[in-house]
Design a protein around this motif. Sequence first.
Motif, short mmCIF file in Angstrom:
data_model
loop_
_atom_site.label_atom_id
_atom_site.label_comp_id
_atom_site.label_asym_id
_atom_site.label_seq_id
_atom_site.Cartn_x
_atom_site.Cartn_y
_atom_site.Cartn_z
N TYR A 92 0.86 -1.17 0.00
CA TYR A 92 0.00 0.00 0.00
C TYR A 92 0.90 1.23 0.00
N VAL A 93 0.69 2.11 -0.96
CA VAL A 93 1.55 3.28 -1.14
C VAL A 93 0.77 4.52 -0.73
N TYR A 94 1.33 5.23 0.25
CA TYR A 94 0.71 6.45 0.76
C TYR A 94 1.63 7.64 0.45
N THR A 95 1.09 8.65 -0.17
CA THR A 95 1.84 9.86 -0.48
C THR A 95 1.49 10.94 0.53
N VAL A 96 2.51 11.45 1.20
CA VAL A 96 2.30 12.49 2.21
C VAL A 96 3.03 13.75 1.75
N MET B 160 2.34 -1.46 10.44
CA MET B 160 2.83 -1.98 9.17
C MET B 160 4.31 -1.62 9.08
N LEU B 161 5.01 -2.29 8.16
CA LEU B 161 6.44 -2.05 7.96
C LEU B 161 6.63 -1.17 6.73
N ILE B 162 7.41 -0.11 6.87
CA ILE B 162 7.74 0.72 5.70
C ILE B 162 8.74 -0.05 4.85
N SER C 156 5.67 3.16 0.90
CA SER C 156 5.06 1.86 0.63
C SER C 156 5.17 1.00 1.88
N VAL C 157 4.02 0.52 2.37
CA VAL C 157 4.02 -0.30 3.57
C VAL C 157 3.61 -1.73 3.22
#
Length: 439
Positions: A352-356, A386-388, A405-406
Amino acid sequence: MSQSVTVHGRRWIVRINGHIIHNWTSCEAGVDLGEISGVFRLEFVESVPDGDSFSPTVRVHDRIEIEIASVVVLRGYVEALNVTADERSLRTVASGRDVTGDLVDCAANPTGPAEYRKILLETVVGHLTQPFGISIDRQIETGAPFTLVALEPSDTVLGAIERLSRQRGVLVTSDGISGLILTKAGQTRAQDRLVWPGGNVRRMEARVSQRHSDTWVKGQFNSLSRGTKGALNASSAPSAFSPPGGLSKKELGASCKYGHCVDPDVHRYRPIVHLAKSQSGGSVAAQDSANPALDSTAQGTAQDAPAGSAYRAGSRRMKRTATPPRQGSDPWTLQDQALWRMRTARAHATAYVYTVPGVLNAAHELWRANQLVPVRDLYNGIDGDMLIGAVTWVAQGNLEETRISVVPPDAYDLTGEADAPATSGRRSTRLSQSYGGAA
């Protein structure tokens, strides 16, 4: 929540061959635990040549250094250029890897030696990386020495290192600057959290693909139970050979070793087999240990159809029992390689990719890979640690952002610690919720 971070006076510094350059328009740099080597991508705008004195900003093999917020995050080399131009403009895209990138596609010991005996993991890794000037930082214990490490002529440096580290449950990653780190997953925590929707995440992207139900690793080893002296001696009369008790079983066990593990969240029969490829790590303790016991739904060594009872047409959702994690007293065997391959395959299939916005977290530190981070994602049903697995820092014009990405916390873990219930209250759910429903 949507936020833009405007950069007044760049806090990104890009150096090529030691000189700061200013004509870049976008820059990306990052590290991925699955790829080991850090990568970068730079885009430049240059003037169209108007005379013989023109010199391009960058060439292949140039040294590069990228600094973000006064922290050097990557040192490496330009490996590829893509140039497009017309009569009025010239655009160049340069990409490459950090200093460990040469380990990915360069041969391991082309002039030998082809074998090492009674050698620790960190020692053989040091021998393989020394010609490249790569440092080694061992942060954890790596286990007993390998009985035998055999290198194949076609082995790359990183391929050999990855195969050996997998046999000891060690995570190998790059520090992006000078060398390799031998470590475990999730030894530190990010001083922030990821929340979507309604939190600090600007964009979310889920990447989920299918994986395998049964992972096998099979290999053969020379038996270490044989004596050093043959049954016949040229200087004496022949005598009867009296093998020690159980030798035939040990010989059979040495030649027919396998590891097997089950991914219980895959609800149809999808087996995969990997070959151990070499005798590396074949110790007396490993050869004396029994092959793993198979459950009734994984008859991989029987004559009838494998797993026939597990995946009947009317029971696609049958729940299988997960393979127990290793115990600290267990010898390192092909079972550990099977566990490693299953967990890393799950990480590659589920991300899962999170953009901050920005490149710094709430503690005003750079987001980093290989850290545990609390994630709350209502769409994907994630509410826990979760693990980065990968971080990419991005600068585009005057805007900054970080792609994070986790993956499941046990993606690179063999101990089973990541599967245990939380004691601190921060791991609030069973981790299978994070990835179990998408197989």
